[in-house]
Design a protein around this motif. Structure first.
Motif, PDB file in Angstrom:
ATOM      1  N   GLU A 199       0.825  -1.204   0.000  1.00  0.00           N
ATOM      2  CA  GLU A 199       0.000   0.000   0.000  1.00  0.00           C
ATOM      3  C   GLU A 199       0.862   1.258   0.000  1.00  0.00           C
ATOM      4  O   GLU A 199       1.947   1.290   0.608  1.00  0.00           O
ATOM      5  CB  GLU A 199      -0.906   0.017   1.238  1.00  0.00           C
ATOM      6  CG  GLU A 199      -2.008  -1.020   1.220  1.00  0.00           C
ATOM      7  CD  GLU A 199      -3.036  -0.752   0.131  1.00  0.00           C
ATOM      8  OE1 GLU A 199      -3.362   0.432  -0.097  1.00  0.00           O
ATOM      9  OE2 GLU A 199      -3.491  -1.718  -0.508  1.00  0.00           O
ATOM     10  N   SER A 200       0.353   2.312  -0.655  1.00  0.00           N
ATOM     11  CA  SER A 200       1.072   3.595  -0.680  1.00  0.00           C
ATOM     12  C   SER A 200       1.093   4.217   0.707  1.00  0.00           C
ATOM     13  O   SER A 200       0.207   3.983   1.532  1.00  0.00           O
ATOM     14  CB  SER A 200       0.408   4.557  -1.659  1.00  0.00           C
ATOM     15  OG  SER A 200       0.468   4.050  -2.964  1.00  0.00           O
TER      16      SER A 200
ATOM     17  N   THR B 149      -0.899   2.818 -17.885  1.00  0.00           N
ATOM     18  CA  THR B 149       0.243   3.449 -17.212  1.00  0.00           C
ATOM     19  C   THR B 149       1.232   4.065 -18.196  1.00  0.00           C
ATOM     20  O   THR B 149       2.138   4.793 -17.789  1.00  0.00           O
ATOM     21  CB  THR B 149       0.993   2.439 -16.321  1.00  0.00           C
ATOM     22  OG1 THR B 149       1.333   1.299 -17.096  1.00  0.00           O
ATOM     23  CG2 THR B 149       0.162   2.034 -15.133  1.00  0.00           C
TER      24      THR B 149
ATOM     25  N   ASP C 238      -2.425   8.733  -6.337  1.00  0.00           N
ATOM     26  CA  ASP C 238      -3.372   7.634  -6.200  1.00  0.00           C
ATOM     27  C   ASP C 238      -4.729   8.118  -6.673  1.00  0.00           C
ATOM     28  O   ASP C 238      -5.014   9.328  -6.665  1.00  0.00           O
ATOM     29  CB  ASP C 238      -3.448   7.151  -4.750  1.00  0.00           C
ATOM     30  CG  ASP C 238      -2.233   6.332  -4.336  1.00  0.00           C
ATOM     31  OD1 ASP C 238      -1.794   5.484  -5.144  1.00  0.00           O
ATOM     32  OD2 ASP C 238      -1.720   6.551  -3.231  1.00  0.00           O
ATOM     33  N   ARG C 239      -5.586   7.187  -7.039  1.00  0.00           N
ATOM     34  CA  ARG C 239      -6.879   7.535  -7.638  1.00  0.00           C
ATOM     35  C   ARG C 239      -7.687   8.497  -6.774  1.00  0.00           C
ATOM     36  O   ARG C 239      -8.326   9.424  -7.277  1.00  0.00           O
ATOM     37  CB  ARG C 239      -7.679   6.262  -7.912  1.00  0.00           C
ATOM     38  CG  ARG C 239      -8.920   6.466  -8.805  1.00  0.00           C
ATOM     39  CD  ARG C 239      -9.541   5.118  -9.113  1.00  0.00           C
ATOM     40  NE  ARG C 239     -10.749   5.187  -9.916  1.00  0.00           N
ATOM     41  CZ  ARG C 239     -10.821   4.935 -11.217  1.00  0.00           C
ATOM     42  NH1 ARG C 239      -9.719   4.631 -11.884  1.00  0.00           N
ATOM     43  NH2 ARG C 239     -11.974   4.999 -11.868  1.00  0.00           N
TER      44      ARG C 239
ATOM     45  N   TYR D  22      -6.702  -3.205 -12.649  1.00  0.00           N
ATOM     46  CA  TYR D  22      -6.038  -2.276 -11.729  1.00  0.00           C
ATOM     47  C   TYR D  22      -5.248  -3.023 -10.662  1.00  0.00           C
ATOM     48  O   TYR D  22      -4.203  -2.553 -10.208  1.00  0.00           O
ATOM     49  CB  TYR D  22      -7.109  -1.390 -11.089  1.00  0.00           C
ATOM     50  CG  TYR D  22      -6.598  -0.296 -10.188  1.00  0.00           C
ATOM     51  CD1 TYR D  22      -6.207   0.933 -10.719  1.00  0.00           C
ATOM     52  CD2 TYR D  22      -6.531  -0.465  -8.809  1.00  0.00           C
ATOM     53  CE1 TYR D  22      -5.755   1.959  -9.888  1.00  0.00           C
ATOM     54  CE2 TYR D  22      -6.083   0.553  -7.974  1.00  0.00           C
ATOM     55  CZ  TYR D  22      -5.694   1.759  -8.524  1.00  0.00           C
ATOM     56  OH  TYR D  22      -5.240   2.768  -7.705  1.00  0.00           O
ATOM     57  N   ARG D  23      -5.724  -4.218 -10.256  1.00  0.00           N
ATOM     58  CA  ARG D  23      -5.073  -4.972  -9.182  1.00  0.00           C
ATOM     59  C   ARG D  23      -4.044  -5.973  -9.698  1.00  0.00           C
ATOM     60  O   ARG D  23      -3.304  -6.560  -8.903  1.00  0.00           O
ATOM     61  CB  ARG D  23      -6.128  -5.725  -8.366  1.00  0.00           C
ATOM     62  CG  ARG D  23      -7.031  -4.843  -7.533  1.00  0.00           C
ATOM     63  CD  ARG D  23      -7.811  -5.677  -6.524  1.00  0.00           C
ATOM     64  NE  ARG D  23      -8.680  -6.642  -7.192  1.00  0.00           N
ATOM     65  CZ  ARG D  23      -9.972  -6.425  -7.464  1.00  0.00           C
ATOM     66  NH1 ARG D  23     -10.521  -5.265  -7.114  1.00  0.00           N
ATOM     67  NH2 ARG D  23     -10.697  -7.338  -8.068  1.00  0.00           N
TER      68      ARG D  23
ATOM     69  N   HIS E  21      -2.661  -0.164 -11.324  1.00  0.00           N
ATOM     70  CA  HIS E  21      -2.628   1.153 -10.678  1.00  0.00           C
ATOM     71  C   HIS E  21      -2.515   2.294 -11.683  1.00  0.00           C
ATOM     72  O   HIS E  21      -1.893   3.330 -11.391  1.00  0.00           O
ATOM     73  CB  HIS E  21      -1.523   1.210  -9.624  1.00  0.00           C
ATOM     74  CG  HIS E  21      -1.942   0.601  -8.318  1.00  0.00           C
ATOM     75  ND1 HIS E  21      -2.208   1.317  -7.191  1.00  0.00           N
ATOM     76  CD2 HIS E  21      -2.184  -0.695  -7.988  1.00  0.00           C
ATOM     77  CE1 HIS E  21      -2.583   0.506  -6.214  1.00  0.00           C
ATOM     78  NE2 HIS E  21      -2.572  -0.727  -6.677  1.00  0.00           N
TER      79      HIS E  21
ATOM     80  N   GLU F 209      -4.206   5.118 -12.565  1.00  0.00           N
ATOM     81  CA  GLU F 209      -5.247   5.776 -11.780  1.00  0.00           C
ATOM     82  C   GLU F 209      -6.452   6.255 -12.599  1.00  0.00           C
ATOM     83  O   GLU F 209      -7.573   6.239 -12.100  1.00  0.00           O
ATOM     84  CB  GLU F 209      -4.638   6.939 -10.977  1.00  0.00           C
ATOM     85  CG  GLU F 209      -3.453   6.552 -10.097  1.00  0.00           C
ATOM     86  CD  GLU F 209      -3.739   5.407  -9.127  1.00  0.00           C
ATOM     87  OE1 GLU F 209      -4.909   5.078  -8.912  1.00  0.00           O
ATOM     88  OE2 GLU F 209      -2.769   4.834  -8.597  1.00  0.00           O
TER      89      GLU F 209
END
Length: 754
Positions: free
Chosen positions: A100-101, A140, A155-156, A174-175, A183, A185
């Motif tokens: 996670e960010s 991306t 992040d989104r 996305y995952r 990712h 966004e």
């Protein structure tokens, strides 16, 4: 799903490295790239986004191979400034994961918007793809970045896509670390994403019917019309109140660009780059004169957003045998900033456009198209905005944070953070309330997205500039920087030049340190120390600001100043106002004078009959440049005395010989280049300097820039032209910020405390 990595290599003892990657590394596919590398080398650990960039820990045998590949194979849109490595204790992780960010104070940066990549373009046209015909396809490797980002980390939830819940298919992409939309966004599809307000078929029909369309794109709205329909072009000019200023032309691909223009390989490389700027290229004369009247070059750009590609595909489908080109100009009433919101477009464009096409993805940061040309074989900016902002200029060393407010024309602002200088997108002329609001928006957004509260502010010397008032209102210690010093300092900053150098600053107008009107200056710059060594001989500014709009006034003033009022009477015999002006000047009327090269160009253009009145800034000089060809210089057309170069003899010769059009322009350019080069070289020898910086708005003239550089370089002088920012006032904020940092570090006597 994440897959377990192969066992770490047994050929080398396992190690664990923490790698801090700095630069443009968020929103460019860096985490899935790192994930793939870790799998290749059988490493465990993690990768995540945080406020400083990307943080990676890798464990196993070939960690050094991983570190080398991280730089060598980075994603196309990534810009790696540094990879810092630190040994860590073994953690015995089973897998390599994307974690996670983490938030915190931003020390990284977001990338610029990028044109649709080949993979997304293929999906856009593939009936079997769920993205078929979808005007917002991205991954991306492409799509909006800066213009949809509210804050970092990228992040989104921090973008204008936050309100669009992903459908199961988009969520799966996305995952998935092995998917190029991992990712990404802005990822979306027709089932869950933004939508256009009108069908592509209806937009195409309106354009082919000669109507004007306002189309919302990446950084704002374009006004579009058929570039081969002279009536539609004339209607757009009338409604937009843009009488003669050139329009840019958009085409679907490089093959079509070659139908209407003749780009060089270097120009094609710019056209095809991810930024997709407008590029000035030689036209083929196959478009109506109303596109760029009086000019040999036209501004061309390739389609860069999915909606553009869909529109060109539909237009080609309807007219398969005719090459398609559209006028694509900024959607704004004259002098105001670009329209970016749906409400703004409905309010400000309703009297210009016959059809307003919106969508429901907000543009958080408006950005015009960038405009470029190739000078001396290298890219040069005329306007720096979409596709390049917010890429920073590396100043080479850390320093205090400064915010610079630029000039009142072609305004940009610049914020420094550490060793980086972030120059904003083009803001425009600060002569109306809308643009002043835009400038304040730009300052606030830069400070927010970079998480910086500046320590100092910098601005111009001009007491009446609106940009100066904003700088004063910030309540920060203030450094005032002379206009032409800032021009020179901008180039010195981008090239990281240390020590004393010679600067030749050539422009239309700048407030001088003596309160005069400067514009053709030879300066010595050394950090925060500078001297005015010389300048162009001054000419009467007959009529004040009107002289910049009416070149004939400069011509009359120059000829009278040269003692040849008789020639002014002869050339402008049909203009009673000119005769009255000659009489007043010869009668000793006191009048302001200027050393501006821009005004010298105006005088020459008027004497040559090329342009008497200008409808936009620089028009006379642009049209005069367009008709020049190579000739020998008139070595008696200028005088150099006490480091002042005087070109009035050249203007007199042009008038005496009745030179007009191309003959006059060719002689003027050749002699101007020869005189400026001789003057600069003589001063360089006297001052024992071997580096010269060329800057100022007149360097937009490619013939002048290339001619000066060639002559100075041939004489053994290191000659630097601006590349990172425009030579004109669009680059001024960078020079102000860089000069202010020198002042703060070395000589605080020039800092005004709030």
């Amino acid at each position: 799903m994440l897959q377990r990595n192969p066992a770490p290599s047994r050929s080398m003892p396992p190690r664990r490295l923490r790698l801090r990657v700095r630069g443009v590394v968020q929103g460019v596919g860096f985490r899935p790239f790192a994930f793939g590398l870790a799998r290749r080398y059988g490493l465990s650990g993690f990768v995540l986004n945080d406020s400083e960039g990307v943080l990676i820990e890798v464990e196993g045998g070939p960690v050094e191979d991983f570190r080398a590949a991280l730089r060598a194979e980075a994603p196309a849109l990534a810009r790696i400034d540094a990879v810092e490595a630190e040994e860590r204790p073994l953690g015995h992780d089973a897998d390599f994961v994307i974690a996670e960010s983490r938030g915190g104070k931003a020390a990284t940066r977001i990338g610029a918007d990028a044109a649709t990549c080949p993979e997304c373009l293929r999906e856009l046209r593939d009936p079997e793809s769920r993205f078929f015909g979808y005007a917002f396809v991205n991954c991306t490797h492409c799509g909006p970045r800066y213009t949809i980002t509210r804050a970092l980390p990228y992040d989104r939830a921090q973008t204008s896509m936050a309100g669009f819940a992903m459908c199961p298919a988009c969520a799966s992409d996305y995952r998935d670390p092995e998917n190029r939309r991992f990712h990404a966004e802005p990822v979306a599809c027709p089932a869950c994403g933004p939508r256009l307000s009108h069908r592509i078929e209806d937009i195409a029909a309106a354009l082919l019917d000669g109507r004007i369309v306002a189309l919302k794109g990446i950084g704002g709205f374009h006004l579009l019309c058929d570039a081969q329909n002279a009536d539609a072009i004339a209607k757009l000019r009338r409604r937009k109140a843009r009488d003669e200023k050139p329009f840019a032309v958009m085409v679907g691909d490089i093959a079509t660009a070659r139908r209407f223009a003749d780009p060089t390989p270097a120009e094609e490389e710019l056209l095809l780059g991810a930024a997709r700027p407008v590029v000035l290229v030689e036209g083929r004369g196959r478009l109506p004169a109303g596109i760029a009247a009086g000019l040999s070059r036209i501004g061309v750009m390739l389609a860069y957003a999915p909606v553009h590609h869909l529109l060109f595909d539909e237009l080609v489908r309807r007219s398969p045998t005719t090459p398609v080109a559209l006028v694509a100009t900024s959607a704004n009433p004259g002098g105001e900033p670009l329209a970016a919101t749906n409400e703004d477009a409905e309010r400000r464009l309703a009297t210009i456009a016959d059809l307003i096409v919106t969508h429901d993805r907000d543009i958080l940061v408006r950005a015009d198209d960038s405009v470029m040309q190739v000078v001396a074989g290298a890219p040069a900016f005329l306007r720096r905005a979409r596709g390049f902002v917010p890429e920073p200029v590396d100043l080479g060393s850390d320093g205090p944070s400064a915010i610079a407010l630029g000039a009142d024309l072609k305004n940009t602002v610049c914020l420094t953070r550490g060793r980086e200088a972030f120059v904003s997108q083009h803001v425009g002329g600060l002569d109306n309330a809308e643009t002043l609001r835009f400038q304040r928006e730009t300052v606030e957004h830069l400070c927010r997205i970079l998480a910086i509260r500046p320590d100092y502010a910098a601005c111009d010397l001009h007491p009446d500039f609106r940009s100066v008032r904003l700088a004063e209102d910030l309540g920060l210690p203030l450094v005032r920087v002379q206009h032409h010093v800032a021009h020179v300092a901008a180039v010195a900053a981008e090239d990281r030049l240390e020590g004393a150098l010679l600067g030749l600053a050539l422009d239309g107008h700048g407030y001088g340190a003596d309160g005069g009107i400067w514009g053709g200056e030879l300066l010595m710059l050394d950090g925060c120390r500078w001297r005015r060594l010389g300048h162009l001989a001054t000419l009467p500014l007959a009529g004040g600001d009107r002289a910049a709009r009416e070149p004939w006034r400069m011509a009359v003033g120059a000829l009278v100043a040269a003692g040849r009022g008789d020639l002014a009477h002869e050339i402008f015999a049909g203009a009673p106002e000119a005769a009255r002006l000659v009489a007043m000047l010869e009668g000793g009327m006191r009048i302001a004078e200027t050393s501006s090269l821009g005004r010298l160009f105006d005088a020459a253009a008027a004497i040559a009959g090329a342009r008497m009145v200008q409808t936009f800034e620089g028009q006379a000089a642009m049209e005069f440049e367009a008709i020049a060809h190579e000739v020998e210089a008139d070595t008696e057309g200028y005088r150099i005395e006490n480091c002042v170069v005087d070109f009035r003899p050249l203007l007199v010769r042009m008038a005496e010989q009745g030179l007009k059009g191309a003959a006059a322009s060719s002689l003027f350019h050749a002699t101007l280049i020869a005189g400026l080069a001789e003057w600069t070289l003589a001063t360089a020898r006297t001052e024992r300097l071997d580096r010269v910086v060329l800057s100022g708005g007149c360097l937009a003239n490619r013939r002048l820039a290339e001619g000066l550089r060639a002559r100075l370089s041939a004489a053994g002088i290191e000659t630097c032209l601006p590349q990172a920012v425009p030579a004109g006032d669009g680059g001024l904020s960078l020079g102000q910020a860089a000069f202010a940092r020198h002042v703060i570090a070395n000589d605080r006597t020039q800092v005004e405390e709030p």
